[in-house]
Design a protein around this motif. Structure first.
Motif, short mmCIF file in Angstrom:
data_model
loop_
_atom_site.label_atom_id
_atom_site.label_comp_id
_atom_site.label_asym_id
_atom_site.label_seq_id
_atom_site.Cartn_x
_atom_site.Cartn_y
_atom_site.Cartn_z
N LYS A 59 25.31 -19.13 -25.39
CA LYS A 59 25.51 -20.51 -24.93
C LYS A 59 24.81 -20.66 -23.59
CE LYS A 59 29.86 -21.81 -27.04
NZ LYS A 59 31.20 -22.35 -26.81
N THR A 60 23.95 -21.64 -23.51
CA THR A 60 23.23 -21.87 -22.25
C THR A 60 23.41 -23.31 -21.82
OG1 THR A 60 21.23 -22.31 -23.53
CG2 THR A 60 21.46 -20.10 -22.64
N TYR A 61 23.39 -23.50 -20.52
CA TYR A 61 23.57 -24.82 -19.93
C TYR A 61 22.37 -25.12 -19.04
CZ TYR A 61 28.36 -24.36 -21.52
OH TYR A 61 29.47 -24.20 -22.30
N GLU A 62 21.94 -26.37 -19.10
CA GLU A 62 20.82 -26.80 -18.27
C GLU A 62 21.34 -27.87 -17.30
OE1 GLU A 62 16.13 -27.78 -18.89
OE2 GLU A 62 17.51 -28.41 -20.45
N VAL A 64 21.39 -31.11 -15.19
CA VAL A 64 20.83 -32.46 -15.24
C VAL A 64 21.51 -33.23 -14.12
CG1 VAL A 64 20.51 -34.54 -16.62
CG2 VAL A 64 20.53 -32.31 -17.74
N LEU A 69 24.49 -29.55 -19.09
CA LEU A 69 24.59 -29.88 -20.50
C LEU A 69 24.38 -28.63 -21.33
CD1 LEU A 69 22.47 -33.16 -20.74
CD2 LEU A 69 24.94 -32.96 -20.76
N THR A 71 22.79 -26.66 -23.90
CA THR A 71 21.44 -26.83 -24.44
C THR A 71 21.05 -25.58 -25.21
OG1 THR A 71 20.91 -28.09 -22.45
CG2 THR A 71 19.08 -27.46 -23.83
N ASP A 72 20.30 -25.79 -26.26
CA ASP A 72 19.80 -24.69 -27.08
C ASP A 72 18.87 -23.81 -26.24
OD1 ASP A 72 19.42 -23.22 -29.44
OD2 ASP A 72 17.53 -24.29 -29.81
N GLU A 75 15.21 -24.65 -26.45
CA GLU A 75 14.85 -25.86 -25.73
C GLU A 75 14.71 -25.59 -24.23
OE1 GLU A 75 16.61 -30.34 -24.95
OE2 GLU A 75 17.30 -29.22 -26.70
N ILE A 76 15.58 -24.75 -23.71
CA ILE A 76 15.49 -24.39 -22.30
C ILE A 76 14.19 -23.64 -22.03
CG2 ILE A 76 16.48 -22.90 -20.51
CD1 ILE A 76 19.22 -23.76 -21.40
N ASN A 79 11.43 -26.17 -22.07
CA ASN A 79 11.45 -26.97 -20.84
C ASN A 79 10.88 -26.19 -19.66
OD1 ASN A 79 12.59 -29.08 -22.25
ND2 ASN A 79 14.67 -28.71 -21.49
#
Length: 126
Positions: A59-62, A64, A69, A71-72, A75-76, A79
């Motif tokens: 589980k990862t969080y980005e 914002v 949030l 986030t996959d 996707e991180i 980005n």
């Protein structure tokens, strides 16, 4: 007749000096911007390396703004790759701009030297 020439030379000399000072300040600003971009780029690179060691189901969080949030991981990574590309592009643009300004600064210095030389030659011929 020598007086108007002296005033013209003096005016041109002052204008060139002002241009040189402004160009020097712009170069200093660009240097500081490049430094900030390089630090951000280094931070993104370190983050990318750390994320690459995580398992795909983590589980990862980005961040914002002021929140995070879920986030996959892919996707991180995407980005971060995009951000790195943008930072590299902006750094290159700033370095090109800096080279242009340095070239203008050298031209201004040469123009001032020529004016001083002309003034010396004119004073010697009198």
């Amino acid at each position: 007749m020598a007086k108007p020439v002296d005033l013209e030379l003096k005016k041109a000399f002052v204008e060139l000096q002002v241009k040189m000072v402004e160009t020097s300040k712009k170069i200093q600003v660009i240097d500081s911007q490049i430094g900030v971009l390089k630090r951000v780029l280094q931070h993104a690179d370190i983050t990318q390396r750390e994320i690459s060691t995580l398992p795909p189901d983590t589980k990862t969080y980005e961040s914002v703004g002021r929140m995070f949030l879920l986030t996959d991981l892919a996707e991180i990574k995407s980005n971060l790759k995009n951000r790195t590309a943008l930072l590299t592009q902006r750094t290159t643009e700033l370095e090109n701009n800096k080279q242009y300004l340095e070239k203008n600064l050298k031209e201004s210095e040469n123009n001032i030297r020529e004016m001083v030389q002309q003034k010396k030659e004119q004073s010697e011929t009198k």
